[in-house]
Structures are given as structure tokens and as C-alpha cells.
Design a protein around this motif. Structure first.
Motif, PDB file in Angstrom:
ATOM      1  N   GLY A  67       3.961   1.156   7.775  1.00  0.00           N
ATOM      2  CA  GLY A  67       3.147   0.754   8.923  1.00  0.00           C
ATOM      3  C   GLY A  67       3.353   1.670  10.105  1.00  0.00           C
ATOM      4  N   GLY A  68       2.607   1.411  11.170  1.00  0.00           N
ATOM      5  CA  GLY A  68       2.666   2.237  12.364  1.00  0.00           C
ATOM      6  C   GLY A  68       1.479   3.173  12.452  1.00  0.00           C
ATOM      7  N   ALA A  71      -3.307   8.257   8.458  1.00  0.00           N
ATOM      8  CA  ALA A  71      -3.394   8.981   7.178  1.00  0.00           C
ATOM      9  C   ALA A  71      -2.750   8.162   6.058  1.00  0.00           C
ATOM     10  CB  ALA A  71      -2.708  10.338   7.302  1.00  0.00           C
ATOM     11  N   PRO A  72      -3.280   6.967   5.788  1.00  0.00           N
ATOM     12  CA  PRO A  72      -2.625   6.089   4.806  1.00  0.00           C
ATOM     13  C   PRO A  72      -2.537   6.674   3.409  1.00  0.00           C
ATOM     14  CG  PRO A  72      -4.801   5.251   5.391  1.00  0.00           C
ATOM     15  CD  PRO A  72      -4.501   6.351   6.338  1.00  0.00           C
ATOM     16  N   VAL A 103       4.769   9.383  -0.876  1.00  0.00           N
ATOM     17  CA  VAL A 103       5.959   8.534  -1.022  1.00  0.00           C
ATOM     18  C   VAL A 103       6.047   8.012  -2.454  1.00  0.00           C
ATOM     19  CG1 VAL A 103       7.094   6.410  -0.266  1.00  0.00           C
ATOM     20  CG2 VAL A 103       6.058   7.925   1.424  1.00  0.00           C
ATOM     21  N   ARG A 104       4.928   7.630  -3.021  1.00  0.00           N
ATOM     22  CA  ARG A 104       4.933   7.155  -4.412  1.00  0.00           C
ATOM     23  C   ARG A 104       5.423   8.249  -5.352  1.00  0.00           C
ATOM     24  NH1 ARG A 104       6.278   3.487  -7.101  1.00  0.00           N
ATOM     25  NH2 ARG A 104       5.023   2.056  -5.852  1.00  0.00           N
ATOM     26  N   ALA A 157       0.263  -0.068   2.411  1.00  0.00           N
ATOM     27  CA  ALA A 157       0.144   0.101   3.862  1.00  0.00           C
ATOM     28  C   ALA A 157      -0.007  -1.278   4.490  1.00  0.00           C
ATOM     29  CB  ALA A 157      -1.060   0.975   4.205  1.00  0.00           C
ATOM     30  N   ALA A 158       0.515  -1.448   5.697  1.00  0.00           N
ATOM     31  CA  ALA A 158       0.471  -2.750   6.379  1.00  0.00           C
ATOM     32  C   ALA A 158      -0.965  -3.225   6.531  1.00  0.00           C
ATOM     33  CB  ALA A 158       1.135  -2.643   7.746  1.00  0.00           C
ATOM     34  N   PRO A 159      -1.290  -4.430   6.050  1.00  0.00           N
ATOM     35  CA  PRO A 159      -2.674  -4.913   6.126  1.00  0.00           C
ATOM     36  C   PRO A 159      -3.168  -5.126   7.549  1.00  0.00           C
ATOM     37  CG  PRO A 159      -1.194  -6.638   5.340  1.00  0.00           C
ATOM     38  CD  PRO A 159      -0.410  -5.367   5.345  1.00  0.00           C
ATOM     39  N   ALA A 160      -2.269  -5.400   8.493  1.00  0.00           N
ATOM     40  CA  ALA A 160      -2.696  -5.611   9.882  1.00  0.00           C
ATOM     41  C   ALA A 160      -2.854  -4.309  10.652  1.00  0.00           C
ATOM     42  CB  ALA A 160      -1.698  -6.523  10.600  1.00  0.00           C
ATOM     43  N   GLY A 161      -2.592  -3.181  10.009  1.00  0.00           N
ATOM     44  CA  GLY A 161      -2.817  -1.889  10.649  1.00  0.00           C
ATOM     45  C   GLY A 161      -2.007  -1.726  11.923  1.00  0.00           C
TER      46      GLY A 161
END
Length: 379
Positions: free
Chosen positions: A322-323, A329-330, A337-338, A357-361
Motif C-alpha cells: 500500500g501507499g 504503479a501497482p 515482488v512476486r 495491493a491495498a483495496p482502499a488505495g
């Protein structure tokens, strides 16, 4: 619309619940009947959590008794109080199972509000969430955390909170949760030598926010707030990328803060002792290497090395990125990372790690901060 899911809102409250229980333990001996009151409030919170988890379909009193383990008489009293407080409402009848159809109860999301704040290094996020953990209003405002210092930042925060609450009855506001860069002492509510922002050193953030806004306040490290914004595994990490790197950790279902509530300095693991000097004073920290990376892909791969170290050290099975850097650039970050995780784990088919990636962006950290406040209702 970002939200804490029904099941997550209860999960997102675990760290705040620990703090609340500490406060109760410190004061219960001095207050006659405090233990009985705490038990009553705990039972009410458990019932309200079950109502929220049922969602729009509703839940009957019989089902609440079954789910909570409380007696029918206790459920009747608790539900009556929740109805009187406007937190739940009767919403029709369930299907008949041979007898009289049971009355269903649902949460009233707009009965109370929680504010969530993220103090970033160059942006202030302020949002308002309802009891269902849904973000109903969110704003991102430019600031200079280091250059402005506490006074102007809190002035802007007070102005924005006033805007958020202009159409809301004050008695409906549960409080405000504030997420900040570390290091910080979460229990005392004080910041400690925030990297690159000396004006905030030893600043009593929690009390200053409470006094300025006239609201109950909680503070939390930004990365820890982030891990509270996401429903997930009992062994997970939230990696926060926004000018720096931090990690929020949940192990065995419990939020991890460490001896001084300062766990999660993920960016300051040294990967190259001969590397560039970091803002923290050491050389070759992951954060310094990440910031010096020539390309986004290189930065993402360096992050992957740090994530792989963390996964192997703690045996995590879920990592959420997140962040702002991830939001920009998700796919780059997730792919790199994967790839590193698959290369570094001895048996990736057995040591499977969920990576998302964090769903709340951009709202994830502030939403987690609001979850600290919602914990006062849901326990």
C-alpha cells in the motif's frame, strides 16, 4: 467506495481493543462496578459486531443468542439498548421456520461516524467513515510535515475536520484516529524523532489533536494503521510505501507493536553495509537503496528482497502493498515482488504467500486509523 468489510471491521479493531482493555485494567480498581460495566459493554459490542456481520440481510435475536453464547434474556436487554441508541433497527421479518417469523435487526450505518487521518510527509488525508466502515468522504491536502511543523499542520487538520462534520451532529462522532510516520509511542501518544522532521520530536500528538478538535483521539503508526484496514490472514504484513518504507504486522491474529510500540521499521533493515547513507544515520538500509533506485522496476525488486526477508523471518502467508508509490504503479510492484518471492522462498509451492495491493488505495492508512475509533463501539 472503500470500506472496512463487515468481518474486517471487527478484525481491524484488534489493536485498539488492546489499548482499550489496558485503560480499563488501569482504572477498574478505582471505580466500583467497573468490571460489571465493562462486561456489559463487551457483550453489547459482541452483539453489535454480529449485527454488522449479518449485513443488509439482518439477523434475529435467536441467531444473536446462538452466535454470542448469551442468554435470550441478555440479548433482549442488549438489543433494546442498541435500538434506543439508534445503532440498530428492526428491518422486517425473516422466513418462517414453522413458527412466528422472527424480527430481523440491521445496523444503522449513519448512526455514528469515525474520522480517520493520515499525516503524510507531503499530504494530509482526512476521511469520514460510517459504522459499516465505509468511507463517505475523503480529501487529500498538500502539506510539508517537516517544514511546517505541528502548528500549521494541526490548523489545517482542524479546518478540514470542521468541513467534514459540518452536516453531522457532534454527539454522533465517535472520535478521530490519526496515523503518523514513526517512530512513535502509541501508548503515550507521543512522536519520537520522526525521520527528517525534527520539529515533531517528542510532540504529544494524541493530546494535541484531542485538545484542538475537542474529540477523543487515538494515534497509530501509519504502517500499523494500514494493516488494520485490510481483512486477511492472522499472519500478514502491510508494506507501506510513501517516501519511506514501513511494515504493519499481524501475527497469530494479534497486532504486533513491540516493546515500545515501534515495531515495523521495515525500511531500516540493512541490506548493504557499504551502501548509501540513510536518513536514519545508518548505511545501506533498504529504504535508502529503494530511494536511490534508477528505475521503478529496480525499486520494486529491492522491495521484493526486503519482503522476502520478512516472509522467511516471520513465516507470513499474506502481504499487502500500500501507499502512494504502489497506487501509482501497482502492476510494476506486484510483478517484481512476486518474482523475487518465488525466487527466494525455498519451496514456494508450500510456502504460498498471497500478494495484493491495498483495496482502499490511497485511503488505506486513514481508513485503518478510523478503524481504531470504530473499535470503541465494536470492541
Amino acid at each position: 467506495m472503500a470500506s472496512l468489510s463487515s468481518s474486517h471491521s471487527a478484525a481491524s479493531a484488534d489493536s485498539a481493543a488492546q489499548a482499550a482493555s489496558t485503560v480499563a485494567a488501569d482504572t477498574s480498581a478505582a471505580r466500583p462496578g467497573a468490571n460489571l460495566t465493562a462486561l456489559r459493554d463487551h457483550n453489547a459490542a459482541a452483539v453489535l459486531t454480529l449485527v454488522r456481520a449479518a449485513g443488509a440481510g439482518g439477523v434475529s435475536r435467536v441467531e444473536l443468542a446462538r452466535g454470542s453464547g448469551l442468554t435470550a434474556q441478555a440479548i433482549s436487554k442488549i438489543v433494546q439498548r442498541l435500538l434506543e441508541d439508534g445503532l440498530v433497527a428492526e428491518s422486517g421479518r425473516g422466513a418462517s421456520t414453522g413458527g412466528k417469523p422472527r424480527t430481523l435487526l440491521t445496523l444503522v450505518p449513519d448512526a455514528r461516524w469515525a474520522l480517520g487521518v493520515q499525516l503524510g510527509r507531503d499530504a494530509l488525508t482526512v476521511l469520514r467513515a460510517d459504522l459499516a466502515g465505509r468511507v463517505v468522504d475523503s480529501r487529500h491536502l498538500p502539506i510539508d510535515l517537516a517544514g511546517w511543523g505541528p502548528g500549521p499542520v494541526l490548523d489545517l487538520l482542524a479546518e478540514e475536520v470542521g468541513r467534514q462534520l459540518a452536516s453531522v451532529a457532534r454527539e454522533q462522532v465517535l472520535g478521530v484516529g490519526v496515523a503518523s510516520p514513526g517512530p512513535l509511542d502509541q501508548q503515550a501518544g507521543v512522536l519520537h524523532e520522526v525521520t527528517g522532521a525534527p520539529a515533531w520530536n517528542r510532540f504529544p500528538l494524541r493530546d494535541a489533536v484531542a485538545d484542538r478538535l475537542g474529540l477523543a483521539a487515538e494515534i497509530e503508526k501509519d504502517s500499523t494503521a494500514g494493516v488494520l484496514s485490510v481483512l486477511g490472514s492472522p499472519n500478514r504484513a502491510f508494506i507501506h510505501l510513501d517516501h519511506g518504507l514501513g511494515a504493519g504486522l499481524v501475527l497469530g491474529g494479534a497486532v504486533q507493536r513491540g516493546a515500545r510500540t515501534n515495531a515495523g521499521e521495515f525500511g531500516h533493515q540493512v541490506l548493504d553495509p557499504a551502501g548509501p547513507r540513510c536518513r536514519c544515520g545508518n548505511q545501506g538500509c533498504l529504504e535508502a537503496l529503494w530511494q536511490a533506485a534508477a528505475t521503478p522496476d529496480q525499486a520494486a525488486r529491492l522491495l521484493g528482497e526486503g519482503v522476502a526477508n520478512l516472509v522467511r523471518l516471520l513465516d507470513l502467508d499474506e502481504v499487502v502493498l500500500g501507499g502512494r508509490e504502489v497506487a501509482d504503479a501497482p502492476e510494476t510492484y506486484l510483478a517484481a515482488v512476486r518474482e523475487v518471492l518465488d525466487a527466494r522462498l525455498p519451496d514456494p509451492s508450500w510456502q504460498r504467500v498471497s500478494l495484493t495491493a491495498a483495496p482502499a488505495g490511497r485511503d488505506a492508512v486513514a481508513l485503518g486509523a478510523a478503524g481504531l475509533v470504530l473499535a470503541r463501539v465494536f470492541g
